[in-house]
Design a protein around this motif. Sequence first.
Motif, PDB file in Angstrom:
ATOM      1  N   THR A  63      46.957  55.301 -13.293  1.00 12.67           N
ATOM      2  CA  THR A  63      47.581  54.517 -12.232  1.00 12.67           C
ATOM      3  C   THR A  63      47.643  55.317 -10.938  1.00 12.67           C
ATOM      4  OG1 THR A  63      48.916  53.283 -13.837  1.00 12.67           O
ATOM      5  CG2 THR A  63      49.671  53.264 -11.550  1.00 12.67           C
ATOM      6  N   PHE A  64      48.014  56.591 -11.056  1.00  9.25           N
ATOM      7  CA  PHE A  64      48.056  57.465  -9.872  1.00  9.25           C
ATOM      8  C   PHE A  64      46.669  57.634  -9.265  1.00  9.25           C
ATOM      9  CE2 PHE A  64      47.368  61.777  -8.245  1.00  9.25           C
ATOM     10  CZ  PHE A  64      48.225  61.773  -7.153  1.00  9.25           C
ATOM     11  N   TYR A  65      45.684  57.969 -10.102  1.00  7.55           N
ATOM     12  CA  TYR A  65      44.335  58.173  -9.597  1.00  7.55           C
ATOM     13  C   TYR A  65      43.794  56.919  -8.917  1.00  7.55           C
ATOM     14  CZ  TYR A  65      44.063  62.560 -12.244  1.00  7.55           C
ATOM     15  OH  TYR A  65      44.273  63.829 -12.718  1.00  7.55           O
ATOM     16  N   SER A  66      44.057  55.762  -9.494  1.00  4.79           N
ATOM     17  CA  SER A  66      43.577  54.511  -8.896  1.00  4.79           C
ATOM     18  C   SER A  66      44.206  54.273  -7.535  1.00  4.79           C
ATOM     19  CB  SER A  66      43.889  53.332  -9.829  1.00  4.79           C
ATOM     20  OG  SER A  66      43.194  53.457 -11.049  1.00  4.79           O
ATOM     21  N   ALA A  67      45.488  54.630  -7.407  1.00  5.20           N
ATOM     22  CA  ALA A  67      46.184  54.412  -6.145  1.00  5.20           C
ATOM     23  C   ALA A  67      45.632  55.291  -5.028  1.00  5.20           C
ATOM     24  CB  ALA A  67      47.678  54.661  -6.322  1.00  5.20           C
ATOM     25  N   ILE A  68      45.235  56.508  -5.377  1.00  6.38           N
ATOM     26  CA  ILE A  68      44.791  57.447  -4.344  1.00  6.38           C
ATOM     27  C   ILE A  68      43.264  57.495  -4.210  1.00  6.38           C
ATOM     28  CG2 ILE A  68      44.540  59.564  -5.715  1.00  6.38           C
ATOM     29  CD1 ILE A  68      46.147  60.991  -3.492  1.00  6.38           C
ATOM     30  N   SER A  69      42.563  56.766  -5.064  1.00  7.08           N
ATOM     31  CA  SER A  69      41.095  56.849  -5.087  1.00  7.08           C
ATOM     32  C   SER A  69      40.405  56.509  -3.770  1.00  7.08           C
ATOM     33  CB  SER A  69      40.534  55.975  -6.212  1.00  7.08           C
ATOM     34  OG  SER A  69      40.859  54.616  -6.015  1.00  7.08           O
ATOM     35  N   PRO A  70      40.948  55.623  -2.903  1.00  8.74           N
ATOM     36  CA  PRO A  70      40.247  55.405  -1.632  1.00  8.74           C
ATOM     37  C   PRO A  70      40.179  56.642  -0.748  1.00  8.74           C
ATOM     38  CG  PRO A  70      41.775  53.610  -2.085  1.00  8.74           C
ATOM     39  CD  PRO A  70      42.092  54.709  -3.060  1.00  8.74           C
ATOM     40  N   ARG A  71      41.014  57.639  -1.039  1.00 10.28           N
ATOM     41  CA  ARG A  71      41.097  58.795  -0.155  1.00 10.28           C
ATOM     42  C   ARG A  71      40.626  60.093  -0.803  1.00 10.28           C
ATOM     43  NH1 ARG A  71      44.959  55.383   0.281  1.00 10.28           N
ATOM     44  NH2 ARG A  71      46.415  56.411  -1.139  1.00 10.28           N
ATOM     45  N   ALA A  72      40.068  60.016  -2.012  1.00  9.85           N
ATOM     46  CA  ALA A  72      39.566  61.221  -2.676  1.00  9.85           C
ATOM     47  C   ALA A  72      38.413  60.844  -3.593  1.00  9.85           C
ATOM     48  CB  ALA A  72      40.676  61.900  -3.487  1.00  9.85           C
ATOM     49  N   GLY A  73      37.496  61.782  -3.775  1.00 12.07           N
ATOM     50  CA  GLY A  73      36.401  61.575  -4.716  1.00 12.07           C
ATOM     51  C   GLY A  73      36.721  62.272  -6.030  1.00 12.07           C
ATOM     52  N   PHE A  74      36.583  61.577  -7.143  1.00 10.60           N
ATOM     53  CA  PHE A  74      36.952  62.130  -8.443  1.00 10.60           C
ATOM     54  C   PHE A  74      35.717  62.562  -9.231  1.00 10.60           C
ATOM     55  CE2 PHE A  74      40.550  59.656  -7.127  1.00 10.60           C
ATOM     56  CZ  PHE A  74      41.628  60.426  -7.521  1.00 10.60           C
ATOM     57  N   VAL A  75      35.826  63.749  -9.816  1.00  7.40           N
ATOM     58  CA  VAL A  75      34.733  64.331 -10.585  1.00  7.40           C
ATOM     59  C   VAL A  75      35.195  64.507 -12.023  1.00  7.40           C
ATOM     60  CG1 VAL A  75      33.108  66.253 -10.799  1.00  7.40           C
ATOM     61  CG2 VAL A  75      33.967  65.576  -8.535  1.00  7.40           C
ATOM     62  N   SER A  76      34.404  64.014 -12.956  1.00  9.59           N
ATOM     63  CA  SER A  76      34.708  64.217 -14.377  1.00  9.59           C
ATOM     64  C   SER A  76      34.001  65.474 -14.864  1.00  9.59           C
ATOM     65  CB  SER A  76      34.265  63.008 -15.206  1.00  9.59           C
ATOM     66  OG  SER A  76      32.875  62.780 -15.054  1.00  9.59           O
ATOM     67  N   ILE A  77      34.547  66.072 -15.917  1.00  8.73           N
ATOM     68  CA  ILE A  77      33.951  67.292 -16.469  1.00  8.73           C
ATOM     69  C   ILE A  77      33.096  66.991 -17.698  1.00  8.73           C
ATOM     70  CG2 ILE A  77      35.667  68.852 -15.517  1.00  8.73           C
ATOM     71  CD1 ILE A  77      37.128  68.789 -18.180  1.00  8.73           C
ATOM     72  N   SER A  78      33.021  65.720 -18.077  1.00 13.66           N
ATOM     73  CA  SER A  78      32.145  65.316 -19.179  1.00 13.66           C
ATOM     74  C   SER A  78      31.961  63.809 -19.127  1.00 13.66           C
ATOM     75  CB  SER A  78      32.744  65.714 -20.536  1.00 13.66           C
ATOM     76  OG  SER A  78      33.929  64.981 -20.800  1.00 13.66           O
ATOM     77  N   ALA A  79      30.902  63.351 -19.752  1.00 14.22           N
ATOM     78  CA  ALA A  79      30.690  61.909 -19.851  1.00 14.22           C
ATOM     79  C   ALA A  79      31.786  61.262 -20.691  1.00 14.22           C
ATOM     80  CB  ALA A  79      29.321  61.627 -20.468  1.00 14.22           C
ATOM     81  N   ALA A  80      32.253  61.980 -21.704  1.00  8.54           N
ATOM     82  CA  ALA A  80      33.323  61.453 -22.556  1.00  8.54           C
ATOM     83  C   ALA A  80      34.583  61.198 -21.745  1.00  8.54           C
ATOM     84  CB  ALA A  80      33.611  62.428 -23.691  1.00  8.54           C
ATOM     85  N   GLN A  81      34.924  62.113 -20.865  1.00  6.65           N
ATOM     86  CA  GLN A  81      36.098  61.927 -20.016  1.00  6.65           C
ATOM     87  C   GLN A  81      35.902  60.737 -19.080  1.00  6.65           C
ATOM     88  OE1 GLN A  81      36.716  64.436 -16.558  1.00  6.65           O
ATOM     89  NE2 GLN A  81      38.758  64.968 -17.288  1.00  6.65           N
ATOM     90  N   ARG A  82      34.736  60.641 -18.480  1.00  7.10           N
ATOM     91  CA  ARG A  82      34.456  59.543 -17.541  1.00  7.10           C
ATOM     92  C   ARG A  82      34.557  58.197 -18.230  1.00  7.10           C
ATOM     93  NH1 ARG A  82      29.585  60.729 -16.410  1.00  7.10           N
ATOM     94  NH2 ARG A  82      28.474  58.984 -17.348  1.00  7.10           N
ATOM     95  N   HIS A  83      34.057  58.121 -19.455  1.00  9.35           N
ATOM     96  CA  HIS A  83      34.082  56.858 -20.189  1.00  9.35           C
ATOM     97  C   HIS A  83      35.485  56.447 -20.608  1.00  9.35           C
ATOM     98  CE1 HIS A  83      29.619  57.629 -21.340  1.00  9.35           C
ATOM     99  NE2 HIS A  83      29.740  57.088 -20.142  1.00  9.35           N
ATOM    100  N   SER A  84      36.425  57.419 -20.610  1.00  6.47           N
ATOM    101  CA  SER A  84      37.803  57.079 -20.971  1.00  6.47           C
ATOM    102  C   SER A  84      38.498  56.298 -19.863  1.00  6.47           C
ATOM    103  CB  SER A  84      38.600  58.361 -21.273  1.00  6.47           C
ATOM    104  OG  SER A  84      38.851  59.103 -20.088  1.00  6.47           O
ATOM    105  N   MET A  85      37.952  56.344 -18.660  1.00 12.39           N
ATOM    106  CA  MET A  85      38.481  55.566 -17.552  1.00 12.39           C
ATOM    107  C   MET A  85      37.333  55.075 -16.678  1.00 12.39           C
ATOM    108  SD  MET A  85      41.375  56.520 -14.715  1.00 12.39           S
ATOM    109  CE  MET A  85      41.898  55.266 -13.532  1.00 12.39           C
ATOM    110  N   PRO A  86      36.572  54.098 -17.186  1.00 13.86           N
ATOM    111  CA  PRO A  86      35.373  53.655 -16.459  1.00 13.86           C
ATOM    112  C   PRO A  86      35.678  52.976 -15.132  1.00 13.86           C
ATOM    113  CG  PRO A  86      35.851  52.199 -18.309  1.00 13.86           C
ATOM    114  CD  PRO A  86      36.776  53.372 -18.443  1.00 13.86           C
ATOM    115  N   GLY A  87      36.904  52.506 -14.932  1.00 16.37           N
ATOM    116  CA  GLY A  87      37.223  51.798 -13.702  1.00 16.37           C
ATOM    117  C   GLY A  87      37.450  52.688 -12.503  1.00 16.37           C
ATOM    118  N   LEU A  88      37.650  53.992 -12.719  1.00 12.93           N
ATOM    119  CA  LEU A  88      37.847  54.897 -11.592  1.00 12.93           C
ATOM    120  C   LEU A  88      36.508  55.148 -10.900  1.00 12.93           C
ATOM    121  CD1 LEU A  88      40.160  56.633 -10.314  1.00 12.93           C
ATOM    122  CD2 LEU A  88      39.232  58.560 -11.609  1.00 12.93           C
TER     123      LEU A  88
END
Length: 395
Positions: A128-153
């Motif tokens: 919820t926090f990441y989604s709220a601030i996402s217009p102002r920051a770029g998010f980097v995952s450290i693995s595909a598994a992590q990225r797939h845990s929150m595909p909407g970000l």
Amino acid sequence: MKRHVVLVAPPWYPIPPHGYGGIELVVGLLGDALRQAGHRVTILAAEGSEPDAIVLAPRSWRSDLGGPDERLRELTYATRVASTLEELDRIDVVHDHCGFSSLIAACVTDVAPVVHTVHGDIPEAYSTFYSAISPRAGFVSISAAQRHSMPGLPWVGTVHNAVDVDRLEVSPGEKEPYLLCLARICPDKGQHVAIEVARRTGMRLVLAGKVEAMPHTIDYFKRYVAPAIDDDRVVHLNNVAGADKTRLLSRAYALLSPIQWEEPFGLAMVEAMASGTPVIAMARGAAKELVTEGVTGFLVKDVDEMARAVPLAAGVEPWLCADATRARFSPWAMAQAYLRLYDSIARKPVARPRLAELTVIGAGVASSISAAALDARAMGSLPTHSDVALHATTT
């Protein structure tokens, strides 16, 4: 183009760490590799860090980690991060590895595009926090598994962490007959499973990792780990670092990673494989993209399969294991992936907030930092993961 990159580290452990500190290790390696590539790097970090770092958190704060004052320390640190960013000259990228209050501070100072590497799991409150601030920051995952845990970000890339390959070594002689489990001791890391595997295979087990001062962790250690420790067949080393850690990794017969959760990475696994020591890991989280079956280790589903895989580790050739791992997880590979990410963000403007005044209370003292009101008319956005391929490794 040579850039000025500001790396914001957590306020708890120094850069590089003097033992425990996975995020701090990655930040230090990234800073060194970026400098070697000719870029200017400023690191904001805790006391005890490298001489060129700007120290914003005293050593005494470490005792507050996990305690009632932790959030106030983080807010104080965020206040200092914001003030420092406003004082530094020409910043091209702010790369945050801390999160939450420091991430907000990096965003609202409006000095440069902000990138945040997500180093842990993503429960609902985090997402919820990441989604709220996402217009102002770029998010980097450290693995595909992590990225797939929150595909909407709107992820901007995936970059695997690196390990310090120059400080690791491959044992020139025969492996020693012990299994190694290198991790902080807690239910998620599954040391009780490692103990059972050692019992079934008749091999000596070395548990290397600290017991964090949290009630559930202490209870787990007392009930499931401590009874097995006899300083003979099962040995516990509270915290290993430097040459001791290097030797422990390189000489182990195999490293056990009996993780009990969807771990987004696994630095100890990569360090072991880069030392020519095969990993036997539960096939959960990022383990499936870190371990190359039969070359650097084996993936298993439960304690039975883990015990059966132990004899197979003798067939893994140490130098082949090490070379394959070092090519994928070197600091240079990580830095090059992040540089491509920085370039992609520089080509596409970030939505800028308007500045306002926000009072933050830290350590009982009120101080003002620059904050932001949302600007609905802000133009541009960060590229999404589909816009640019930024993998440090093939996944």
